[in-house]
Design a protein around this motif. Structure first.
Motif, PDB file in Angstrom:
ATOM      1  N   VAL A 100      46.606  26.072   0.352  1.00 47.78           N
ATOM      2  CA  VAL A 100      47.989  25.596   0.390  1.00 47.78           C
ATOM      3  C   VAL A 100      48.229  24.805  -0.884  1.00 47.78           C
ATOM      4  CG1 VAL A 100      49.660  24.123   1.572  1.00 47.78           C
ATOM      5  CG2 VAL A 100      48.061  25.491   2.908  1.00 47.78           C
ATOM      6  N   TRP A 101      49.348  25.052  -1.545  1.00 48.58           N
ATOM      7  CA  TRP A 101      49.664  24.358  -2.794  1.00 48.58           C
ATOM      8  C   TRP A 101      50.710  23.282  -2.533  1.00 48.58           C
ATOM      9  CZ3 TRP A 101      46.904  25.401  -7.159  1.00 48.58           C
ATOM     10  CH2 TRP A 101      46.149  26.584  -7.158  1.00 48.58           C
ATOM     11  N   ILE A 102      50.410  22.051  -2.982  1.00 49.36           N
ATOM     12  CA  ILE A 102      51.347  20.944  -2.804  1.00 49.36           C
ATOM     13  C   ILE A 102      51.653  20.332  -4.177  1.00 49.36           C
ATOM     14  CG2 ILE A 102      50.509  20.423  -0.486  1.00 49.36           C
ATOM     15  CD1 ILE A 102      49.020  18.014  -1.713  1.00 49.36           C
ATOM     16  N   PRO A 103      52.823  19.691  -4.346  1.00 50.04           N
ATOM     17  CA  PRO A 103      53.164  19.077  -5.633  1.00 50.04           C
ATOM     18  C   PRO A 103      52.176  17.960  -5.988  1.00 50.04           C
ATOM     19  CG  PRO A 103      55.106  19.250  -4.224  1.00 50.04           C
ATOM     20  CD  PRO A 103      53.928  19.581  -3.374  1.00 50.04           C
ATOM     21  N   LYS A 104      51.822  17.880  -7.271  1.00 48.72           N
ATOM     22  CA  LYS A 104      50.923  16.840  -7.751  1.00 48.72           C
ATOM     23  C   LYS A 104      51.744  15.658  -8.234  1.00 48.72           C
ATOM     24  CE  LYS A 104      46.942  16.162 -10.785  1.00 48.72           C
ATOM     25  NZ  LYS A 104      46.068  16.791 -11.805  1.00 48.72           N
ATOM     26  N   PRO A 105      51.505  14.457  -7.691  1.00 51.40           N
ATOM     27  CA  PRO A 105      52.298  13.290  -8.094  1.00 51.40           C
ATOM     28  C   PRO A 105      52.209  13.026  -9.594  1.00 51.40           C
ATOM     29  CG  PRO A 105      50.958  12.792  -6.166  1.00 51.40           C
ATOM     30  CD  PRO A 105      50.496  14.117  -6.672  1.00 51.40           C
ATOM     31  N   GLY A 106      53.362  12.795 -10.197  1.00 50.45           N
ATOM     32  CA  GLY A 106      53.395  12.442 -11.606  1.00 50.45           C
ATOM     33  C   GLY A 106      53.422  13.600 -12.562  1.00 50.45           C
ATOM     34  N   SER A 107      53.534  14.845 -12.051  1.00 54.56           N
ATOM     35  CA  SER A 107      53.594  16.005 -12.948  1.00 54.56           C
ATOM     36  C   SER A 107      54.290  17.148 -12.226  1.00 54.56           C
ATOM     37  CB  SER A 107      52.182  16.422 -13.381  1.00 54.56           C
ATOM     38  OG  SER A 107      51.459  16.966 -12.287  1.00 54.56           O
ATOM     39  N   ASN A 108      54.538  18.206 -12.981  1.00 56.96           N
ATOM     40  CA  ASN A 108      55.175  19.397 -12.418  1.00 56.96           C
ATOM     41  C   ASN A 108      54.150  20.380 -11.880  1.00 56.96           C
ATOM     42  OD1 ASN A 108      57.780  18.478 -13.113  1.00 56.96           O
ATOM     43  ND2 ASN A 108      57.550  19.256 -15.207  1.00 56.96           N
ATOM     44  N   GLU A 109      52.876  20.033 -11.984  1.00 54.64           N
ATOM     45  CA  GLU A 109      51.818  20.913 -11.507  1.00 54.64           C
ATOM     46  C   GLU A 109      51.688  20.823  -9.992  1.00 54.64           C
ATOM     47  OE1 GLU A 109      48.259  19.885 -13.489  1.00 54.64           O
ATOM     48  OE2 GLU A 109      49.077  20.125 -15.503  1.00 54.64           O
ATOM     49  N   LYS A 110      50.930  21.774  -9.443  1.00 55.39           N
ATOM     50  CA  LYS A 110      50.653  21.759  -8.009  1.00 55.39           C
ATOM     51  C   LYS A 110      49.153  21.640  -7.784  1.00 55.39           C
ATOM     52  CE  LYS A 110      54.737  24.095  -6.198  1.00 55.39           C
ATOM     53  NZ  LYS A 110      55.242  25.142  -5.287  1.00 55.39           N
ATOM     54  N   ARG A 111      48.815  20.966  -6.676  1.00 55.15           N
ATOM     55  CA  ARG A 111      47.416  20.725  -6.357  1.00 55.15           C
ATOM     56  C   ARG A 111      47.012  21.604  -5.183  1.00 55.15           C
ATOM     57  NH1 ARG A 111      45.853  14.667  -5.534  1.00 55.15           N
ATOM     58  NH2 ARG A 111      47.680  14.795  -4.198  1.00 55.15           N
ATOM     59  N   PRO A 112      45.827  22.253  -5.253  1.00 58.38           N
ATOM     60  CA  PRO A 112      45.395  23.120  -4.154  1.00 58.38           C
ATOM     61  C   PRO A 112      44.743  22.329  -3.025  1.00 58.38           C
ATOM     62  CG  PRO A 112      43.799  23.225  -5.932  1.00 58.38           C
ATOM     63  CD  PRO A 112      44.905  22.318  -6.407  1.00 58.38           C
ATOM     64  N   LEU A 113      45.119  22.641  -1.798  1.00 55.49           N
ATOM     65  CA  LEU A 113      44.459  22.088  -0.618  1.00 55.49           C
ATOM     66  C   LEU A 113      43.768  23.232   0.122  1.00 55.49           C
ATOM     67  CD1 LEU A 113      46.965  19.560   1.011  1.00 55.49           C
ATOM     68  CD2 LEU A 113      45.029  19.071  -0.463  1.00 55.49           C
ATOM     69  N   GLY A 114      42.602  22.929   0.677  1.00 53.88           N
ATOM     70  CA  GLY A 114      41.905  23.905   1.504  1.00 53.88           C
ATOM     71  C   GLY A 114      41.949  23.459   2.962  1.00 53.88           C
ATOM     72  N   ILE A 115      42.686  24.188   3.797  1.00 48.81           N
ATOM     73  CA  ILE A 115      42.854  23.818   5.201  1.00 48.81           C
ATOM     74  C   ILE A 115      41.828  24.561   6.054  1.00 48.81           C
ATOM     75  CG2 ILE A 115      44.475  23.621   7.110  1.00 48.81           C
ATOM     76  CD1 ILE A 115      45.282  22.059   4.602  1.00 48.81           C
ATOM     77  N   PRO A 116      40.837  23.869   6.633  1.00 50.73           N
ATOM     78  CA  PRO A 116      39.850  24.549   7.483  1.00 50.73           C
ATOM     79  C   PRO A 116      40.471  24.957   8.823  1.00 50.73           C
ATOM     80  CG  PRO A 116      39.068  22.391   6.709  1.00 50.73           C
ATOM     81  CD  PRO A 116      40.541  22.447   6.465  1.00 50.73           C
ATOM     82  N   THR A 117      39.754  25.782   9.549  1.00 46.69           N
ATOM     83  CA  THR A 117      40.184  26.141  10.903  1.00 46.69           C
ATOM     84  C   THR A 117      40.077  24.909  11.803  1.00 46.69           C
ATOM     85  OG1 THR A 117      37.951  26.778  11.576  1.00 46.69           O
ATOM     86  CG2 THR A 117      39.344  28.497  10.589  1.00 46.69           C
ATOM     87  N   MET A 118      40.742  24.953  12.945  1.00 45.66           N
ATOM     88  CA  MET A 118      40.705  23.807  13.857  1.00 45.66           C
ATOM     89  C   MET A 118      39.272  23.539  14.320  1.00 45.66           C
ATOM     90  SD  MET A 118      42.700  21.507  15.098  1.00 45.66           S
ATOM     91  CE  MET A 118      44.372  22.151  15.051  1.00 45.66           C
ATOM     92  N   TYR A 119      38.492  24.579  14.543  1.00 41.89           N
ATOM     93  CA  TYR A 119      37.101  24.407  14.975  1.00 41.89           C
ATOM     94  C   TYR A 119      36.299  23.683  13.893  1.00 41.89           C
ATOM     95  CZ  TYR A 119      32.352  25.530  16.507  1.00 41.89           C
ATOM     96  OH  TYR A 119      31.030  25.440  16.906  1.00 41.89           O
ATOM     97  N   ASP A 120      36.436  24.125  12.638  1.00 39.82           N
ATOM     98  CA  ASP A 120      35.703  23.494  11.545  1.00 39.82           C
ATOM     99  C   ASP A 120      36.156  22.058  11.318  1.00 39.82           C
ATOM    100  OD1 ASP A 120      33.835  25.414  10.748  1.00 39.82           O
ATOM    101  OD2 ASP A 120      35.342  26.550   9.657  1.00 39.82           O
ATOM    102  N   ARG A 121      37.454  21.797  11.525  1.00 36.79           N
ATOM    103  CA  ARG A 121      37.953  20.425  11.379  1.00 36.79           C
ATOM    104  C   ARG A 121      37.297  19.502  12.410  1.00 36.79           C
ATOM    105  NH1 ARG A 121      44.404  21.120  11.061  1.00 36.79           N
ATOM    106  NH2 ARG A 121      43.962  23.339  11.015  1.00 36.79           N
TER     107      ARG A 121
END
Length: 567
Positions: A100-121
């Protein structure tokens, strides 16, 4: 198995059992008893109590509980939660994370997030329950990011304590793509836990990422978005402060003086190194660069610089700078006309600019909205920003922000009342409340919160070797109420309730999510006043909310009703 079983669990008993084990792990780690640590960690991971706590954390408490991983599972019902508890096993396997890509604070870039499955979480939350107490006893005192009971305000307090008596040179460093470049083998070796858990951590690190329909392998870095990722990142960076302390053994004899004033303060991957001699700071830069290379990391040359405290530097949204003053105002014990330094920590100009831009956008978007609606949108933004900076020298900047917002609101009022005189616009939107004749207030009674209404209260830095796992609930509950970012209502209720949840009877802990509840619901005539407020855990609030909206005595509390009113 009925849905009511999850609600009927004795959570007080479960939490006490888990914390008792965590406290024993913490104490065993303090005395270096590795055999006891491993035995207790295995006991905790197999514990049904710990599994219930882990599942509740990811399915009820965490804000990402409604975000699905690659399996598409989210928002579990009570039956599904109990089923997940019974399935939790450390198997050394893991499913890929969802990108999932979210906005990076302080820039126009985006930061990648890795969302695990509910079981792995849930499994990661379980592993964290076992690993965190061990490492909390080992982490360095000036490490503040992603640690329970510590915050950026403690890091700023540590910086002030380091330079308040002396002017120093500062290495303002930035690690290039820290979370994306950590070497997996070096990290796993550093965690150094028992084989079963080590294989599981390796599986999480090597699980891969699903970006759309494409699978990408992960050969380095820790996935941002996992429950255990912040802890692993802290473990990877653990040892920097101790490495700097060894500089005294490396430097030539002439440069070894005053090394007691050498300090490294770190918040997550942001850190500063401070000493009164520039040569020492330059040498430390080379030492840290070499140390980071062992973890697969390196400093970003374009964002790493050495400055003097008289020039100032930005850290965690604050500007730290020392100003030359006469001896009578100096924080140093000087005599005569020798100049000293006065240390001031203020909101950084960049953060002030972004704050005003955000408020300006809200005002522009609501150009046709009512005054009450505009106030309701602005107040949370202003209060949150002011609370963050309320522990430092911010009064002048608060006053400046209020003035600039007033000018923007005057333009907003003139636009809504085209053709009206300035006096008429002022009379319509600004009112006299108490001793203030210029309150931007609506007829409904709501008024705009002014920055200068926020009191400046100095934050007391956390004691170096303190941890929430030491069992001193009084110390930690008092700190929760005095935290700069704690809303006023929450702080008052924490004090009145003596840091205890009235629903479950347990003391509030560092990582608990708290919510204000109406004792008598508003739909039943309850009022918005402190006599009708109580502070609850988020999960306790969920249970009470369902109780508040239970069917009447003539209706039956059926499984169908509980399924349509999940909590």
């Amino acid at each position: 198995m009925t849905t009511a079983e999850w609600n009927q669990l004795n959570w007080r008993k479960l939490e006490k059992a888990v914390f008792k084990l965590q406290k024993r792990i913490f104490r065993a780690s303090q005395r270096g008893d590795v055999a006891s640590i491993r035995k207790l960690q295995k006991t905790l991971i197999r514990s049904w109590s710990a599994k219930c706590i882990a599942v509740r954390k990811v399915t009820q408490d965490n804000t990402g509980k409604k975000t699905a991983g690659v399996g598409g599972v989210k928002s579990l019902s009570p039956v599904a939660r109990l089923s997940l508890v019974n399935k939790l096993r450390i198997t050394g396997k893991s499913k890929p994370t969802r990108r999932v890509w979210i906005p990076k604070p302080g820039s126009n870039e985006k930061r990648p997030l890795g969302i695990p499955t509910m079981y792995d979480r849930a499994l990661q939350a379980l592993a964290k329950l076992a690993l965190e107490p061990e490492w909390e006893a080992r982490f360095e005192p000036n490490s503040y990011g992603f640690r329970p009971g510590r915050s950026c305000h403690d890091a700023i307090g540590a910086i002030f304590g380091s330079i308040s008596k002396k002017d120093k040179y500062v290495l303002d460093a930035d690690i290039s793509k820290c979370f994306d470049k950590i070497n997996h083998d070096a990290l796993i070796d550093k965690v150094n836990t028992f084989p079963t858990l080590r294989y599981q951590i390796k599986a999480w690190l090597k699980a891969g990422v699903m970006d759309g329909n494409s699978l990408f392998l992960t050969t380095e870095g820790t996935p941002q978005g996992g429950v255990i990722s912040p802890l692993l990142a802290n473990i990877a960076l653990h040892g920097m402060e101790n490495q700097i302390k060894r500089v005294a053994e490396i430097l030539p004899g002439e440069k070894r003086r005053n090394l007691t004033s050498l300090s490294l303060i770190r918040y997550a991957d942001d850190f500063v190194i401070m000493h009164e001699e520039k040569a020492v700071v330059e040498f430390c830069q080379h030492v840290i660069a070499e140390w980071l290379n062992g973890m697969g990391l390196k400093l970003n040359p374009s964002k790493t610089k050495i400055v003097h405290t008289s020039e100032g530097f930005n850290f965690l949204g604050f500007n730290v700078r020392q100003y030359k003053v006469g001896a009578y105002r100096s924080s140093r014990n000087t005599k005569g006309k020798i100049l000293g330094f006065n240390t001031l920590i203020t909101p950084s100009p960049e953060k002030v600019k972004k704050h005003l831009e955000k408020i300006g956008k809200i005002i522009d978007i609501h150009h046709n909205a009512s005054q009450a609606t505009l106030i309701s949108r602005l107040n949370p933004v202003i209060k949150g920003w002011c609370n963050y900076y309320s522990a430092q020298v911010s009064k002048e900047i608060y006053a400046k922000c209020d003035h600039l917002i007033y000018e923007k609101l005057r333009a907003w009022g003139n636009r809504k009342c085209t053709g009206s005189k300035a006096k008429e616009v002022t009379k319509k939107y600004w009112r006299t409340i108490g001793n203030n004749n210029w309150e931007f207030a609506a007829h409904s009674g709501s008024k705009l919160y002014r920055h200068t209404e926020t009191p400046i209260v100095r934050h007391i830095k956390v004691q170096n070797n303190r941890s929430p796992y030491d069992g001193d609930f009084i110390y930690w509950s008092e700190r929760m109420g005095k935290h700069p970012e704690a809303p006023k209502r929450v702080a008052i209720l924490l004090k009145e309730q003596k840091g205890k949840c009235p629903h479950c009877g347990l003391m509030f802990k560092h990582d608990d999510l708290l919510e204000v509840d109406h004792i008598i619901p508003k739909i039943m005539g309850g009022k918005d006043e402190y006599e009708n407020f109580q502070l609850l855990h988020r999960h306790c609030h969920d249970v009470k909310s369902v109780t508040d909206r239970k069917p009447t005595n003539t209706e039956e509390l059926t499984d169908e009703y509980l399924e349509t009113n999940p909590f």
